[in-house]
Enzyme design. Structure first.
Site, PDB file in Angstrom:
ATOM      1  N   GLY A   1      -7.526  18.379   0.163  1.00  0.00           N
ATOM      2  CA  GLY A   1      -8.780  17.892  -0.362  1.00  0.00           C
ATOM      3  C   GLY A   1      -9.939  18.701   0.188  1.00  0.00           C
TER       4      GLY A   1
ATOM      5  N   CYS B   1     -17.897  23.285   3.295  1.00  0.00           N
ATOM      6  CA  CYS B   1     -17.463  21.994   2.726  1.00  0.00           C
ATOM      7  C   CYS B   1     -18.266  21.609   1.499  1.00  0.00           C
ATOM      8  CB  CYS B   1     -17.519  20.903   3.791  1.00  0.00           C
ATOM      9  SG  CYS B   1     -16.564  21.298   5.263  1.00  0.00           S
TER      10      CYS B   1
ATOM     11  N   LEU C   1      -7.056  19.153  10.575  1.00  0.00           N
ATOM     12  CA  LEU C   1      -8.431  19.314  11.046  1.00  0.00           C
ATOM     13  C   LEU C   1      -8.608  20.684  11.682  1.00  0.00           C
ATOM     14  CD1 LEU C   1      -8.589  19.019  14.438  1.00  0.00           C
ATOM     15  CD2 LEU C   1      -7.867  16.691  13.834  1.00  0.00           C
ATOM     16  N   ALA C   2      -9.874  21.112  11.745  1.00  0.00           N
ATOM     17  CA  ALA C   2     -10.227  22.380  12.379  1.00  0.00           C
ATOM     18  C   ALA C   2     -11.447  22.147  13.261  1.00  0.00           C
ATOM     19  CB  ALA C   2     -10.519  23.440  11.326  1.00  0.00           C
TER      20      ALA C   2
ATOM     21  N   TYR D   1     -13.929  27.844   6.426  1.00  0.00           N
ATOM     22  CA  TYR D   1     -13.517  29.099   7.048  1.00  0.00           C
ATOM     23  C   TYR D   1     -12.637  28.810   8.255  1.00  0.00           C
ATOM     24  CZ  TYR D   1     -13.810  33.275   9.988  1.00  0.00           C
ATOM     25  OH  TYR D   1     -13.500  34.339  10.784  1.00  0.00           O
TER      26      TYR D   1
ATOM     27  N   ILE E   1     -14.790  24.361   0.265  1.00  0.00           N
ATOM     28  CA  ILE E   1     -14.481  25.611   0.948  1.00  0.00           C
ATOM     29  C   ILE E   1     -14.758  25.498   2.444  1.00  0.00           C
ATOM     30  CG2 ILE E   1     -16.770  26.656   0.650  1.00  0.00           C
ATOM     31  CD1 ILE E   1     -15.321  29.327   0.072  1.00  0.00           C
TER      32      ILE E   1
END
Length: 207
Positions: free
Chosen positions: A73, A170, A153-154, A78, A76
């Site tokens: 979901g 996002c 998650l990042a 990085y 965009i």
């Protein structure tokens, strides 16, 4: 039957995004009711990823950084060196979780982890992720197939944030990003990952 509390943590290190994505899909497709839940802590070479409903216009300029359309979901984002990525491979039904509950747990684990470093972070309604003031420090994106999650998650730890300025992170125009290093935190990805895993294990329900 596997214990609901069981959780296997893997640390593959730096891997190409496409390889990690394919491994997640394969794991999810072949797991059984007895397969342990897993969390993978990884780091990726530079890459932009676009969610299922993502719009390419959120990429604002061309660069040497590849763009991959994925099945998570969100819009965009990085990924790059110095960012901690945690892939959360959870059997939601076995733990009695709904998708929104898992998202909330992931956000809270991040908030609690950052609090250990003296950083006051918060979530925002309708905008998954974790923020410090007006800046985003962690992004979330999930896919659930047959009641089992993948992606995750990042958390920005100590990285070059410039590529975030070349997108609408996002999908939000002008969204500023930040990282642990901006607050004087200079721990390794492994050390931050260990703290984060502790909070995820504490928050994930046993049944």
């Amino acid at each position: 039957m596997v214990e609901r509390s069981a959780l296997l943590v893997k640390r593959p290190g730096r891997v190409e995004y496409a390889a990690a994505w394919e491994a997640m899909r394969a794991f999810t497709a072949t797991r059984t009711p007895d397969t342990l839940d897993e969390i993978w802590l990884v780091e990726h070479p530079p890459v932009y990823t676009l969610g299922q409903a993502g719009r390419a216009e959120h990429l604002l300029r061309e660069s040497d950084i590849p763009l991959l359309k994925t099945d998570r979901g969100g819009q965009i984002t990085y990924h790059g060196p110095g960012q901690l990525v945690a892939y959360v491979l959870i059997d939601l039904a076995r733990r009695g979780l709904k998708v929104r509950q898992l998202v909330s747990i992931m956000e809270q684990a991040l908030i609690d982890c950052l609090a250990e470093y003296g950083i006051a972070a918060e979530r925002r309604a309708g905008a998954p992720g974790v923020y410090v003031g007006e800046a985003k420090i962690a992004a979330l994106g999930l896919r659930v197939r047959q009641g089992r999650s993948y992606h995750g998650l990042a958390l920005n730890v100590d990285m070059d944030l410039a590529p975030f300025a070349w997108i609408n992170p996002c999908g939000y125009e002008g969204l500023v990003t930040t990282q642990l290093a901006d607050f004087g935190v200079h721990e390794t990805l492994d050390a931050v990952g260990a703290r984060l895993i502790g909070h995820l294990q504490r928050l994930l329900p046993l049944s």
